[in-house]
Scaffold this motif. Structure first.
Motif, PDB file in Angstrom:
ATOM      1  N   GLY A  97      21.887  37.308  29.302  1.00 45.71           N
ATOM      2  CA  GLY A  97      22.702  38.794  29.598  1.00 45.71           C
ATOM      3  C   GLY A  97      23.854  38.504  30.643  1.00 45.71           C
ATOM      4  N   THR A  98      23.024  37.998  31.796  1.00 44.95           N
ATOM      5  CA  THR A  98      23.778  38.006  33.013  1.00 44.95           C
ATOM      6  C   THR A  98      25.105  37.159  32.723  1.00 44.95           C
ATOM      7  OG1 THR A  98      21.836  38.444  34.419  1.00 44.95           O
ATOM      8  CG2 THR A  98      23.893  37.252  35.475  1.00 44.95           C
ATOM      9  N   GLU A  99      25.146  35.959  32.211  1.00 47.95           N
ATOM     10  CA  GLU A  99      26.210  35.278  31.996  1.00 47.95           C
ATOM     11  C   GLU A  99      27.260  36.064  30.942  1.00 47.95           C
ATOM     12  OE1 GLU A  99      27.946  31.225  29.981  1.00 47.95           O
ATOM     13  OE2 GLU A  99      25.750  31.257  30.376  1.00 47.95           O
ATOM     14  N   ALA A 100      26.503  36.594  30.043  1.00 43.10           N
ATOM     15  CA  ALA A 100      27.564  37.206  28.920  1.00 43.10           C
ATOM     16  C   ALA A 100      28.338  38.390  29.762  1.00 43.10           C
ATOM     17  CB  ALA A 100      26.699  37.828  27.797  1.00 43.10           C
ATOM     18  N   ASN A 101      27.650  39.090  30.463  1.00 41.96           N
ATOM     19  CA  ASN A 101      28.161  40.121  31.211  1.00 41.96           C
ATOM     20  C   ASN A 101      29.288  39.712  32.308  1.00 41.96           C
ATOM     21  OD1 ASN A 101      26.740  42.428  30.285  1.00 41.96           O
ATOM     22  ND2 ASN A 101      25.212  42.682  32.017  1.00 41.96           N
ATOM     23  N   ASN A 102      28.774  38.529  32.854  1.00 41.08           N
ATOM     24  CA  ASN A 102      30.111  38.070  33.768  1.00 41.08           C
ATOM     25  C   ASN A 102      31.098  37.586  32.825  1.00 41.08           C
ATOM     26  OD1 ASN A 102      29.431  37.082  37.027  1.00 41.08           O
ATOM     27  ND2 ASN A 102      27.753  37.857  35.582  1.00 41.08           N
ATOM     28  N   LEU A 103      31.064  37.080  31.819  1.00 42.21           N
ATOM     29  CA  LEU A 103      32.269  36.524  30.958  1.00 42.21           C
ATOM     30  C   LEU A 103      33.002  37.758  30.614  1.00 42.21           C
ATOM     31  CD1 LEU A 103      33.617  34.474  29.308  1.00 42.21           C
ATOM     32  CD2 LEU A 103      31.822  34.744  27.578  1.00 42.21           C
ATOM     33  N   ALA A 104      32.385  38.569  30.077  1.00 40.81           N
ATOM     34  CA  ALA A 104      33.044  40.116  29.695  1.00 40.81           C
ATOM     35  C   ALA A 104      33.944  40.576  30.766  1.00 40.81           C
ATOM     36  CB  ALA A 104      32.131  40.982  29.196  1.00 40.81           C
ATOM     37  N   LEU A 105      33.251  40.676  32.029  1.00 39.88           N
ATOM     38  CA  LEU A 105      34.027  41.372  33.122  1.00 39.88           C
ATOM     39  C   LEU A 105      35.027  40.231  33.925  1.00 39.88           C
ATOM     40  CD1 LEU A 105      31.890  43.439  32.614  1.00 39.88           C
ATOM     41  CD2 LEU A 105      31.808  43.820  35.097  1.00 39.88           C
ATOM     42  N   ARG A 106      34.831  39.183  33.705  1.00 39.22           N
ATOM     43  CA  ARG A 106      35.703  37.903  34.435  1.00 39.22           C
ATOM     44  C   ARG A 106      36.749  37.211  33.651  1.00 39.22           C
ATOM     45  NH1 ARG A 106      31.437  34.711  37.393  1.00 39.22           N
ATOM     46  NH2 ARG A 106      33.319  33.491  38.117  1.00 39.22           N
ATOM     47  N   GLY A 107      36.150  37.414  32.260  1.00 38.59           N
ATOM     48  CA  GLY A 107      37.126  36.706  31.243  1.00 38.59           C
ATOM     49  C   GLY A 107      38.193  37.307  30.658  1.00 38.59           C
ATOM     50  N   LEU A 108      38.221  38.619  30.794  1.00 36.16           N
ATOM     51  CA  LEU A 108      39.457  39.251  30.196  1.00 36.16           C
ATOM     52  C   LEU A 108      40.506  39.594  31.328  1.00 36.16           C
ATOM     53  CD1 LEU A 108      38.186  42.208  28.057  1.00 36.16           C
ATOM     54  CD2 LEU A 108      39.418  40.275  27.324  1.00 36.16           C
ATOM     55  N   PRO A 109      41.742  39.768  31.265  1.00 37.75           N
ATOM     56  CA  PRO A 109      42.999  39.982  32.162  1.00 37.75           C
ATOM     57  C   PRO A 109      42.727  41.356  32.532  1.00 37.75           C
ATOM     58  CG  PRO A 109      43.777  39.699  30.100  1.00 37.75           C
ATOM     59  CD  PRO A 109      42.355  39.336  29.989  1.00 37.75           C
ATOM     60  N   ALA A 110      41.654  41.965  32.995  1.00 40.21           N
ATOM     61  CA  ALA A 110      41.623  43.369  33.153  1.00 40.21           C
ATOM     62  C   ALA A 110      42.196  43.795  34.531  1.00 40.21           C
ATOM     63  CB  ALA A 110      40.389  43.782  33.355  1.00 40.21           C
ATOM     64  N   GLN A 111      43.215  44.854  34.579  1.00 40.66           N
ATOM     65  CA  GLN A 111      43.715  45.242  35.627  1.00 40.66           C
ATOM     66  C   GLN A 111      42.915  45.938  36.652  1.00 40.66           C
ATOM     67  OE1 GLN A 111      47.220  44.869  36.070  1.00 40.66           O
ATOM     68  NE2 GLN A 111      47.004  43.466  34.047  1.00 40.66           N
ATOM     69  N   ARG A 112      41.851  46.644  36.311  1.00 36.62           N
ATOM     70  CA  ARG A 112      40.853  47.366  37.219  1.00 36.62           C
ATOM     71  C   ARG A 112      39.734  47.340  36.245  1.00 36.62           C
ATOM     72  NH1 ARG A 112      41.458  50.394  41.580  1.00 36.62           N
ATOM     73  NH2 ARG A 112      39.340  50.129  41.703  1.00 36.62           N
ATOM     74  N   ILE A 113      38.558  47.274  36.897  1.00 33.87           N
ATOM     75  CA  ILE A 113      37.236  47.411  36.272  1.00 33.87           C
ATOM     76  C   ILE A 113      36.447  48.635  36.561  1.00 33.87           C
ATOM     77  CG2 ILE A 113      34.926  46.263  35.799  1.00 33.87           C
ATOM     78  CD1 ILE A 113      36.130  43.831  35.774  1.00 33.87           C
TER      79      ILE A 113
END
Length: 366
Positions: free
Chosen positions: A69-85
């Motif tokens: 789950g930790t890697e999956a959460n990191n992939l979600a938050l860091r893998g998208l080109p999000a302007q802000r989180i």
């Protein structure tokens, strides 16, 4: 024999998952190879992918296997080109620490995300931002209003990531009905092996791999697949889906526990008790009775429960979740979490009630 009541930390592995893993370990092939053994390994991976997808009601092509789950959460938050989180203040540390400068959205006293605060925050960020909110909290069991979060976020042009690690296998849901864009799952919370999880995301989502060096997982997560772990995850997911009605009945045991100890300690606080919760989870506190004292006494009595998030440090410390809910330092420092699961039986809960009652009476007599 210990009465194990810490399923939200990790669930005992299901025998069926263990058997499936043993058979997979006997397979010599690499799932990326084109020869016969490789094709057999690939078939096992894809069969497991379909089972994990079914647990969340998505197409198998959405499943990206990870190390947890930790890697999956990191992939979600860091893998998208999000302007802000943006994230709720009650998220798991693997969300809160994934990227710097996360905009935190507060919780109500009941542990639900503050939708008014989220709406106001979304007005200050550009389109293409990302909101992360868990489906159910790992410490309190509080189920978040994810559909309402999605409505606000999508209206503002933001994506939504949902950490469903604790909810999967405990309550029924479909990712498509929730409307989220990404979802995290983990095997060891539902009776699969540790060290394997998944991020669910549409193939059309602009998600970049964090781990590179191979074309595995449709180029979204490089590295030779953990065949045995993935197979065990798939088998556990399959059984968890079948046993959802059984897991719902754990709410009766949970409620019995809370009633009994509240009759002993009228000042007992049940965090999130007034809102929908996972049926297996209870987070309770009696001011002045330190969590560390409770954990040690219960452990000596052969009962395993926890305090706070088990994977944060291995130490008992005040919970950031309870603090965000407005709990006083005394309340947060007195809170314990009881979490039941697939192998829990009424005798486990009765043992807990007896041991906790003995401890409470000793504390009052001291």
């Amino acid at each position: 024999m210990t009465a194990y009541l810490d399923y939200n930390a990790t669930a005992p592995i299901r025998p069926e998952a263990l058997d499936a893993m043993a058979a997979a370990l006997a397979e010599p092939g690499n799932a990326s190879s084109v020869h016969g053994p490789g094709r057999r390994a690939r078939r096992l991976v894809e069969e497991a992918r379909a089972k994990v997808a079914a647990l969340a009601g998505v197409d198998p092509a959405w499943v990206i296997f990870t190390s947890g789950g930790t890697e999956a959460n990191n992939l979600a938050l860091r893998g998208l080109p999000a302007q802000r989180i943006l994230a709720s203040a009650g998220e798991h540390d693997s969300v809160l620490q994934a990227v710097p400068e996360i905009m935190l959205i507060g919780l109500s006293a009941d542990g639900e995300i503050d939708l008014d605060a989220l709406s106001a925050a979304l007005e200050t960020v550009p389109e293409g931002s990302l909101v992360s909110v868990m489906l159910a909290n790992n410490e309190t069991g509080v189920i978040q209003p994810v559909e309402a979060v999605v409505s606000l976020a999508h209206a503002a042009g933001a994506w939504v990531h949902c950490d469903a690690v604790q909810a999967a296998g405990k309550i029924p849901f479909r990712m498509i009905d929730l409307g989220v864009d990404l979802m995290t799952l983990s095997a060891h919370k539902l009776g699969g092996p540790p060290g394997v999880g998944a991020l669910l995301a549409s193939p059309e989502l602009p998600l970049s791999a964090l781990q590179r060096g191979g074309g595995q997982e449709r180029r979204r997560r490089a590295g030779t697949e953990n065949l045995a772990g993935i197979v065990g995850f798939g088998r556990a997911a399959e059984i968890a889906l079948e046993e959802l009605p059984k897991l719902q009945k754990l709410g009766e045991l949970r409620d019995h526990f809370e009633r009994e100890i509240k009759s002993l300690a009228p000042g007992l606080k049940v965090f999130g008790g007034a809102v929908p919760r996972l049926p297996n989870t209870s987070c309770v506190a009696v001011a002045g009775l330190a969590a560390e004292t409770q954990l040690m006494a219960l452990d000596l009595a052969g009962v395993a429960v926890s305090s706070g998030a088990a994977c944060s440090s291995g130490k008992v410390q005040p919970s950031h979740v309870l603090t965000a809910m407005g709990a006083s330092p005394d309340e947060a420092g007195s809170a314990i979490r009881v979490s039941l699961g697939w192998a829990s039986v009424p005798e486990d809960v009765e043992r807990l009630i007896a041991a906790w009652g003995d401890l409470y009476r000793r504390s009052k007599a001291a």
